[in-house]
Design a protein around this motif. Structure first.
Motif, PDB file in Angstrom:
ATOM      1  N   PRO A  87       0.820  -1.225   0.000  1.00 62.17           N
ATOM      2  CA  PRO A  87       0.000   0.000   0.000  1.00 62.17           C
ATOM      3  C   PRO A  87       0.849   1.269   0.000  1.00 62.17           C
ATOM      4  N   GLY A  88       2.087   1.179   0.509  1.00 65.37           N
ATOM      5  CA  GLY A  88       2.944   2.355   0.557  1.00 65.37           C
ATOM      6  C   GLY A  88       3.831   2.514  -0.653  1.00 65.37           C
ATOM      7  N   ARG A  89       3.600   1.710  -1.697  1.00 62.86           N
ATOM      8  CA  ARG A  89       4.424   1.813  -2.900  1.00 62.86           C
ATOM      9  C   ARG A  89       4.355   3.232  -3.443  1.00 62.86           C
ATOM     10  N   SER A  90       5.515   3.781  -3.780  1.00 64.48           N
ATOM     11  CA  SER A  90       5.620   5.200  -4.097  1.00 64.48           C
ATOM     12  C   SER A  90       4.721   5.591  -5.259  1.00 64.48           C
ATOM     13  N   VAL A  91       3.928   6.637  -5.042  1.00 61.55           N
ATOM     14  CA  VAL A  91       3.111   7.197  -6.120  1.00 61.55           C
ATOM     15  C   VAL A  91       3.877   8.285  -6.853  1.00 61.55           C
ATOM     16  N   MET A  92       4.996   8.706  -6.297  1.00 58.12           N
ATOM     17  CA  MET A  92       5.813   9.722  -6.961  1.00 58.12           C
ATOM     18  C   MET A  92       6.530   9.142  -8.173  1.00 58.12           C
ATOM     19  N   ALA A  93       6.781   7.846  -8.143  1.00 60.34           N
ATOM     20  CA  ALA A  93       7.527   7.196  -9.220  1.00 60.34           C
ATOM     21  C   ALA A  93       6.628   6.178  -9.904  1.00 60.34           C
ATOM     22  N   ASP A  94       6.364   6.374 -11.188  1.00 62.07           N
ATOM     23  CA  ASP A  94       5.471   5.463 -11.894  1.00 62.07           C
ATOM     24  C   ASP A  94       6.119   4.844 -13.123  1.00 62.07           C
ATOM     25  N   THR A  95       7.436   4.938 -13.255  1.00 56.47           N
ATOM     26  CA  THR A  95       8.152   4.245 -14.320  1.00 56.47           C
ATOM     27  C   THR A  95       9.396   3.606 -13.722  1.00 56.47           C
ATOM     28  N   GLY A  96       9.962   2.671 -14.454  1.00 56.57           N
ATOM     29  CA  GLY A  96      11.189   2.046 -13.993  1.00 56.57           C
ATOM     30  C   GLY A  96      12.322   3.043 -13.850  1.00 56.57           C
ATOM     31  N   ASP A  97      12.344   4.057 -14.726  1.00 58.66           N
ATOM     32  CA  ASP A  97      13.394   5.077 -14.636  1.00 58.66           C
ATOM     33  C   ASP A  97      13.287   5.868 -13.338  1.00 58.66           C
ATOM     34  N   SER A  98      12.082   6.335 -13.016  1.00 51.15           N
ATOM     35  CA  SER A  98      11.922   7.145 -11.809  1.00 51.15           C
ATOM     36  C   SER A  98      12.069   6.297 -10.553  1.00 51.15           C
ATOM     37  N   ARG A  99      11.664   5.027 -10.606  1.00 51.75           N
ATOM     38  CA  ARG A  99      11.842   4.154  -9.442  1.00 51.75           C
ATOM     39  C   ARG A  99      13.313   3.838  -9.209  1.00 51.75           C
ATOM     40  N   THR A 100      14.114   3.979 -10.250  1.00 52.54           N
ATOM     41  CA  THR A 100      15.558   3.789 -10.106  1.00 52.54           C
ATOM     42  C   THR A 100      16.228   5.070  -9.634  1.00 52.54           C
ATOM     43  N   LEU A 101      15.845   6.189 -10.233  1.00 56.04           N
ATOM     44  CA  LEU A 101      16.539   7.444  -9.978  1.00 56.04           C
ATOM     45  C   LEU A 101      16.173   8.074  -8.640  1.00 56.04           C
ATOM     46  N   LEU A 102      14.892   8.111  -8.311  1.00 51.41           N
ATOM     47  CA  LEU A 102      14.457   8.860  -7.134  1.00 51.41           C
ATOM     48  C   LEU A 102      15.104   8.377  -5.837  1.00 51.41           C
ATOM     49  N   PRO A 103      15.203   7.067  -5.578  1.00 55.90           N
ATOM     50  CA  PRO A 103      15.878   6.667  -4.331  1.00 55.90           C
ATOM     51  C   PRO A 103      17.314   7.175  -4.243  1.00 55.90           C
ATOM     52  N   PHE A 104      18.057   7.106  -5.341  1.00 55.88           N
ATOM     53  CA  PHE A 104      19.434   7.565  -5.317  1.00 55.88           C
ATOM     54  C   PHE A 104      19.517   9.093  -5.168  1.00 55.88           C
ATOM     55  N   ALA A 105      18.521   9.792  -5.700  1.00 53.64           N
ATOM     56  CA  ALA A 105      18.548  11.251  -5.647  1.00 53.64           C
ATOM     57  C   ALA A 105      18.039  11.801  -4.317  1.00 53.64           C
ATOM     58  N   MET A 106      17.161  11.073  -3.639  1.00 55.97           N
ATOM     59  CA  MET A 106      16.478  11.623  -2.471  1.00 55.97           C
ATOM     60  C   MET A 106      16.958  11.041  -1.140  1.00 55.97           C
ATOM     61  N   ILE A 107      17.709   9.945  -1.186  1.00 53.60           N
ATOM     62  CA  ILE A 107      18.065   9.258   0.060  1.00 53.60           C
ATOM     63  C   ILE A 107      19.489   9.611   0.470  1.00 53.60           C
ATOM     64  N   ASN A 108      19.636   9.939   1.722  1.00 56.04           N
ATOM     65  CA  ASN A 108      20.952  10.192   2.298  1.00 56.04           C
ATOM     66  C   ASN A 108      21.120   9.284   3.514  1.00 56.04           C
ATOM     67  N   VAL A 109      22.118   8.422   3.488  1.00 58.61           N
ATOM     68  CA  VAL A 109      22.366   7.476   4.571  1.00 58.61           C
ATOM     69  C   VAL A 109      23.611   7.915   5.330  1.00 58.61           C
ATOM     70  N   ALA A 110      23.500   7.975   6.626  1.00 55.48           N
ATOM     71  CA  ALA A 110      24.629   8.400   7.455  1.00 55.48           C
ATOM     72  C   ALA A 110      25.785   7.411   7.337  1.00 55.48           C
ATOM     73  N   PRO A 111      27.015   7.888   7.452  1.00 52.64           N
ATOM     74  CA  PRO A 111      28.178   6.993   7.355  1.00 52.64           C
ATOM     75  C   PRO A 111      28.164   5.932   8.449  1.00 52.64           C
ATOM     76  N   LEU A 112      28.683   4.757   8.107  1.00 56.98           N
ATOM     77  CA  LEU A 112      28.824   3.666   9.062  1.00 56.98           C
ATOM     78  C   LEU A 112      30.300   3.441   9.357  1.00 56.98           C
ATOM     79  N   PRO A 113      30.633   3.031  10.567  1.00 56.28           N
ATOM     80  CA  PRO A 113      32.042   2.758  10.881  1.00 56.28           C
ATOM     81  C   PRO A 113      32.508   1.438  10.272  1.00 56.28           C
ATOM     82  N   PHE A 114      33.299   1.513   9.226  1.00 52.23           N
ATOM     83  CA  PHE A 114      33.893   0.336   8.609  1.00 52.23           C
ATOM     84  C   PHE A 114      35.374   0.259   8.981  1.00 52.23           C
ATOM     85  N   THR A 115      35.849  -0.938   9.187  1.00 55.98           N
ATOM     86  CA  THR A 115      37.270  -1.172   9.388  1.00 55.98           C
ATOM     87  C   THR A 115      37.796  -1.942   8.185  1.00 55.98           C
TER      88      THR A 115
END
Length: 625
Positions: free
Chosen positions: A257-285
């Motif tokens: 039910p929460g499937r994004s209505v902002m993105a209705d093509t494969g292109d926008s479903r690919t691009l929007l997450p990369f353009a809108m999401i910011n993930v905080a850095p994780l501590p990697f060793t």
């Protein structure tokens, strides 16, 4: 826990490169490598111009539909509310025109707002934008009957422009308006029903997966595969896992039910997450791992601080393979590692994240030795630290392609306990003729690939490549061209088809009776993908209904109609991030664990194949002990 996990790994070594910092993997190559131009020449820029326009049109497609609908509705409403007044004004204008003609005077000019509406020009522009989007989408999986919609929008756009500029007398303009009024409801219907699918494309050959049929004049298209969970019905283990996936709904993105209505093509479903999401850095060793040819591969390990040490020792360990030109700093990688809540190690592909290549052999998609050695070393660490969980492989995009290849080719020697490939293919030969990817996405991916490898290691490539291949690689506008002119010849492949075959475990799949390498898969292995993926053609997945029946029921498909490439956005995208995709991956791992636990309770054996008779598993376990 982190100190125990890393210090027990005796095969870790310090990187010998004096300019490398093992903690962050930085590498100063400013005085070592010859750099090429970072700005494409004019010819390359002109080649990219239509691609950029198509890309922009694809982005605004999600806005074009509601705006066009609103303009059409507004115009239709005005037609109804002003019908009587409009007819009266037309009659008065015609009467004045006839009177002026009799009096030999110049006929009065029609009132400005008689045939011009404020919404008409905006409506026409929206229609033209929609038309542009549809035309640029004709190599893609069609979401509506493109030919009919294109024709209607053309006619409606012309008629609106005729009305706006008074190009016809009122009598003819009224006839044109009548045609427009017939077309508007039909266009509104098509714009509001993106789920309408065109009829399935005719079968190109006796088998849709006959690679020899495809070519430059016969492109690979989407639209033949059905969404759903594919598993073997002949094996109990597969039935248990498939039943759990269907029951929990973790693989049903289309029904969310929460499937994004902002993105209705494969292109926008690919691009929007990369353009809108910011993930905080994780501590990697970071630790460097010796592999077979003298190369040192970087492993970026993360141990979460929240769970207790006892919980971590009993939890699974994840070996994560990132996508093309990525690394442990990719947002989707960090999001998955954070959500998994377990010990995770990201294997950084050779040369990625600015890591050096000491052996003179950079990354290519057909090499699986690095994955095997990394998995074996992690298995050794788990045994030495007393970790009782499973070693799970997770690959995204190109990492998923490499992981799939490793799981199939290694067979019973696979060092993993389970694996999930996201947005990957198992027969990448077909992607050579997937025009949507070639024309729209690969030009941008190829530039990143050239910066990552070609310009950094140009002296290395000049030793083995001809000047013609070097020049063609500089001008490459797709990943396929880079593979043809650089990757394949540099790594000793006779042709790009041979290279793609080497990275495709399903390339020798003929039937359930003759499955080739896919029949050697010995661990539970799932392919999570969307059928509107604009980068990897659905034919690269093989025939799910056939391939899922081999390998003792160890192969599973989780396919959705929508989702894009490593996308699957859920609103609001900036908050949920890749939560659905991560949930589907972890849901499959949980389904496997649940199925194995149920089989253990029923017949006393822990086996992923589900082909042993009751009692036989107990005898086998006793023999191994």
């Amino acid at each position: 826990m982190l100190a125990d996990f890393l210090s027990s790994y005796g095969d870790y070594v310090d990187h010998p490169c004096p300019s490398c910092d093992p903690s962050i993997g930085s590498f100063d190559d400013s005085n070592v490598f010859e750099r090429g131009p970072t700005i494409p020449n004019l010819s390359t820029l002109l080649q990219h111009t239509p691609l950029l326009l198509a890309f922009i049109c694809g982005i605004i497609k999600m806005l074009a539909k509601p705006v066009a609908f609103g303009a059409l509705q507004y115009d239709t409403w005005k037609n109804y509310t002003e019908a009587n007044d409009l007819q009266a004004r037309v009659d008065a204008h015609d009467a004045a025109k006839r009177a002026a003609k009799k009096a030999s005077r110049k006929p009065p000019k029609a009132p400005k707002d008689l045939y011009k509406r404020k919404s008409r020009l905006g409506l026409t522009l929206v229609l033209i934008i929609s038309l542009t989007v549809i035309v640029t989408d004709h190599h893609y999986q069609l979401e509506y009957p493109t030919a009919a919609l294109t024709f209607c929008i053309c006619v409606l756009s012309v008629s609106e422009l005729i009305k706006y500029f008074d190009l016809l007398p009122p009598a003819y303009a009224n006839k044109v308006g009548f045609v427009s009024s017939l077309l508007k409801p039909f266009i509104v219907f098509l714009l509001l029903t993106p789920s309408i699918q065109s009829l399935s494309h005719p079968s190109p050959a006796s088998s849709l997966y006959d690679f020899s049929w495809y070519g430059p004049s016969r492109p690979c298209r989407n639209g033949h595969t059905r969404a759903g969970v594919y598993h073997s019905d002949a094996h109990r283990f597969a039935r248990l896992v498939g039943g759990e996936l269907n029951r929990s709904g973790v693989a049903a993105y289309d029904d969310q039910p929460g499937r994004s209505v902002m993105a209705d093509t494969g292109d926008s479903r690919t691009l929007l997450p990369f353009a809108m999401i910011n993930v905080a850095p994780l501590p990697f060793t970071r630790r460097w791992l010796n592999v077979t040819d003298g190369e040192l591969v970087a492993l970026d390990c993360h141990v979460p601080s929240g769970p207790s040490e006892a919980d971590l020792r009993s939890s699974d360990v994840y070996l994560v393979l990132h996508g093309l030109s990525g690394g442990s700093d990719e947002a989707y990688v960090k999001d998955f590692v954070g959500e998994a809540g377990a010990v995770s190690c990201v294997m950084v592909a050779r040369g990625m994240m600015r890591t050096p290549v000491l052996s003179g052999k950079p990354f290519h998609g057909a090499r699986t030795d690095d994955v095997h050695i990394s998995a074996k070393r992690l298995r050794k660490v788990m045994d030495e630290t007393g970790m009782s969980g499973k070693l799970i492989g997770v690959g995204f995009s190109m990492g998923g392609i490499v992981l799939s290849n490793y799981v199939a080719r290694s067979g019973k020697d696979c060092a993993l306990d389970a694996a999930v490939a996201v947005g990957a293919g198992i027969d990448m030969r077909f992607n050579r003729y997937f025009q949507r990817s070639l024309w729209l996405w690969q030009p941008f991916l190829s530039r990143s690939l050239l910066d990552q490898f070609f310009y950094r290691f140009l002296p290395l490539y000049k030793k083995l490549l001809t000047p013609e291949e070097i020049e063609k690689t500089r001008k490459a506008t797709s990943v396929t061209e880079v593979d043809i002119n650089m990757v394949a010849p540099f790594n000793g492949f006779a042709s790009v088809d041979e290279y793609y075959t080497a990275m495709s475990p399903a390339s020798d799949f003929k039937s359930v009776e003759d499955p080739g390498m896919m029949g050697d898969v010995s661990i539970p292995f799932a392919i999570l993908s969307a059928l509107d993926d604009p980068i990897v053609c659905e034919k690269c997945l093989g025939d799910p209904s056939q391939i899922s029946q081999v390998a003792n029921g160890n192969i599973f498909y989780m396919l959705s109609k929508r989702g894009g490439h490593v996308g699957f956005p859920i609103d609001p995208i900036w908050k949920t991030k890749w939560s659905w995709m991560n949930g589907a991956i972890l849901g499959f791992i949980n389904a496997v664990a649940s199925a194995e636990a149920q089989m253990k309770n029923d017949d006393g054996t822990v086996t992923s194949q589900g082909t042993l008779e009751p009692g036989e598993g107990i005898t086998k376990m006793s023999d191994e002990l």
